[in-house]
Design a protein around this motif. Structure first.
Motif, short mmCIF file in Angstrom:
data_model
loop_
_atom_site.label_atom_id
_atom_site.label_comp_id
_atom_site.label_asym_id
_atom_site.label_seq_id
_atom_site.Cartn_x
_atom_site.Cartn_y
_atom_site.Cartn_z
N LEU A 11 47.11 -65.47 93.70
CA LEU A 11 48.54 -65.77 93.84
C LEU A 11 49.21 -65.83 92.48
O LEU A 11 48.60 -66.24 91.50
CB LEU A 11 48.72 -67.11 94.56
CG LEU A 11 48.20 -67.17 96.00
CD1 LEU A 11 48.13 -68.62 96.46
CD2 LEU A 11 49.10 -66.37 96.93
N PRO A 12 50.49 -65.45 92.42
CA PRO A 12 51.22 -65.57 91.16
C PRO A 12 51.50 -67.04 90.86
O PRO A 12 51.45 -67.89 91.76
CB PRO A 12 52.54 -64.83 91.46
CG PRO A 12 52.70 -64.95 92.94
CD PRO A 12 51.31 -64.89 93.50
N VAL A 13 51.76 -67.35 89.60
CA VAL A 13 52.06 -68.73 89.21
C VAL A 13 53.45 -69.09 89.72
O VAL A 13 54.43 -68.40 89.44
CB VAL A 13 51.98 -68.90 87.68
CG1 VAL A 13 52.40 -70.30 87.27
CG2 VAL A 13 50.56 -68.60 87.19
N ARG A 28 56.56 -74.20 100.45
CA ARG A 28 56.15 -73.00 99.73
C ARG A 28 55.10 -72.21 100.52
O ARG A 28 55.17 -70.98 100.60
CB ARG A 28 55.58 -73.36 98.36
CG ARG A 28 56.58 -73.92 97.37
CD ARG A 28 57.40 -72.83 96.70
NE ARG A 28 58.18 -73.37 95.59
CZ ARG A 28 57.76 -73.40 94.34
NH1 ARG A 28 56.57 -72.93 94.02
NH2 ARG A 28 58.53 -73.91 93.40
N VAL A 29 54.12 -72.92 101.07
CA VAL A 29 53.07 -72.24 101.83
C VAL A 29 53.65 -71.66 103.12
O VAL A 29 53.29 -70.55 103.52
CB VAL A 29 51.88 -73.18 102.13
CG1 VAL A 29 50.81 -72.44 102.94
CG2 VAL A 29 51.27 -73.73 100.84
N CYS A 30 54.55 -72.39 103.76
CA CYS A 30 55.24 -71.84 104.94
C CYS A 30 55.94 -70.53 104.59
O CYS A 30 55.87 -69.55 105.35
CB CYS A 30 56.26 -72.84 105.48
SG CYS A 30 55.56 -74.20 106.44
N ASP A 31 56.62 -70.51 103.45
CA ASP A 31 57.31 -69.30 103.03
C ASP A 31 56.34 -68.14 102.80
O ASP A 31 56.64 -66.99 103.14
CB ASP A 31 58.12 -69.56 101.75
CG ASP A 31 59.36 -70.41 102.00
OD1 ASP A 31 59.80 -70.49 103.16
OD2 ASP A 31 59.87 -71.01 101.04
N LEU A 32 55.18 -68.44 102.22
CA LEU A 32 54.17 -67.40 102.02
C LEU A 32 53.73 -66.81 103.36
O LEU A 32 53.57 -65.59 103.49
CB LEU A 32 52.95 -67.98 101.29
CG LEU A 32 53.13 -68.32 99.81
CD1 LEU A 32 51.89 -69.05 99.29
CD2 LEU A 32 53.38 -67.06 98.98
N GLY A 48 43.20 -72.28 94.30
CA GLY A 48 44.08 -71.16 93.99
C GLY A 48 45.54 -71.53 94.16
O GLY A 48 46.39 -71.18 93.33
N LEU A 49 45.85 -72.24 95.24
CA LEU A 49 47.22 -72.69 95.46
C LEU A 49 47.63 -73.74 94.43
O LEU A 49 48.75 -73.73 93.93
CB LEU A 49 47.36 -73.26 96.87
CG LEU A 49 47.40 -72.24 98.01
CD1 LEU A 49 47.26 -72.93 99.36
CD2 LEU A 49 48.69 -71.43 97.99
N ALA A 50 46.71 -74.67 94.14
CA ALA A 50 47.00 -75.70 93.14
C ALA A 50 47.32 -75.07 91.79
O ALA A 50 48.27 -75.48 91.11
CB ALA A 50 45.82 -76.66 93.03
N ASP A 51 46.53 -74.07 91.40
CA ASP A 51 46.79 -73.39 90.13
C ASP A 51 48.13 -72.65 90.16
O ASP A 51 48.88 -72.66 89.17
CB ASP A 51 45.67 -72.39 89.84
CG ASP A 51 44.34 -73.07 89.53
OD1 ASP A 51 44.35 -74.28 89.23
OD2 ASP A 51 43.29 -72.40 89.60
N VAL A 55 49.88 -77.87 90.25
CA VAL A 55 49.69 -79.24 90.72
C VAL A 55 48.20 -79.50 90.91
O VAL A 55 47.37 -78.60 90.79
CB VAL A 55 50.43 -79.48 92.05
CG1 VAL A 55 51.93 -79.29 91.89
CG2 VAL A 55 49.89 -78.57 93.15
N SER A 56 47.85 -80.74 91.27
CA SER A 56 46.47 -81.07 91.57
C SER A 56 46.13 -80.60 92.98
O SER A 56 47.00 -80.22 93.76
CB SER A 56 46.24 -82.58 91.47
OG SER A 56 46.94 -83.25 92.51
N ALA A 57 44.85 -80.67 93.32
CA ALA A 57 44.41 -80.19 94.63
C ALA A 57 44.84 -81.12 95.76
O ALA A 57 45.00 -80.67 96.90
CB ALA A 57 42.89 -80.05 94.64
#
Length: 226
Positions: A11-13, A28-32, A48-51, A55-57
């Motif tokens: 995923l992009p930053v 954000r995840v809903c939008d993805l 991967g999403l946290a990075d 944010v943290s996991a």
């Protein structure tokens, strides 16, 4: 349709601002999902999403729990998340409910859409035609989502809009699979029918356009599942 052997999606930053962190990550995840960025067979990891969000996991894990509870995502293996399998029974149920609530939202929106809204919808139809010509699946799916939700948002019903988004969270990832079957061109023809109905204020033609769009896509997916 998810492949346990698939590699996690890169995923992009996309840094998330502090504040209502979990809600923002959930959004954000809903939008993805709604934009088709997470397709069936692709894996997303918590790290991967946290990075990607910076944010943290922990808040990512909490947001994903909400989406797995809503059956929009499922645990594939370990900390990998993916799109749940689509069965014929689920497809039939989603189609039946979508036909009712999305036509209702569109008809309610009919008297509320402005000339600027119509102009934006017209632009989106042109954008989707271009995406189809270029074979750009992501651009088409983004335009498709904006087109539909531009209309449904004008219904003025927060409850109805929430129901539609819940349905789309479960079906929209599979719109990725419709490109090779040639459905995007058929769907954009239905979009043009919907747009014309909105221009002239014809609720019956509007219903036919929405039903055609939903029904044609469902028929293609049904053939894939058999």
């Amino acid at each position: 349709m998810s492949d346990p052997g698939a590699k996690p999606l890169t995923l992009p930053v996309m840094p998330v601002k502090r504040g209502t962190l979990q809600d923002e990550i959930y959004r954000r995840v809903c939008d993805l999902i709604l934009d088709g960025e997470i397709a069936p067979g692709q894996l997303v990891t918590i790290q991967g999403l946290a990075d990607a969000f910076g944010v943290s996991a922990m808040p990512v894990r909490e947001a994903l729990q909400r989406l797995t509870t809503a059956k929009a995502l499922t645990v594939i293996s370990g900390r990998s998340i993916g799109i749940p399998k689509l069965s014929l029974d689920l497809l039939t149920d989603l189609r039946r409910v979508r036909l009712e609530v999305e036509t209702l939202a569109a008809v309610w929106a009919l008297a509320c859409l402005t000339s600027d809204d119509i102009a934006r919808l017209d632009h989106l139809v042109i954008l989707m035609d271009g995406a189809i010509a270029d074979g750009d699946v992501k651009r088409y799916l983004h335009g498709n989502r904006e087109f539909h939700f531009k209309i449904y948002s004008a219904s003025g019903s927060e409850v109805l809009l929430g129901l539609i988004e819940t349905l789309w969270l479960r079906i929209s990832p599979f719109f990725n699979l419709l490109h090779e079957a040639g459905n995007y061109g058929v769907a954009n023809a239905a979009h043009k029918q919907i747009l014309q109905a909105l221009r002239v204020g014809d609720p019956k033609a509007l219903e036919r356009g929405i039903r055609s769009d939903i029904g044609n896509a469902a028929e293609v997916l049904e053939r894939m599942l058999k």
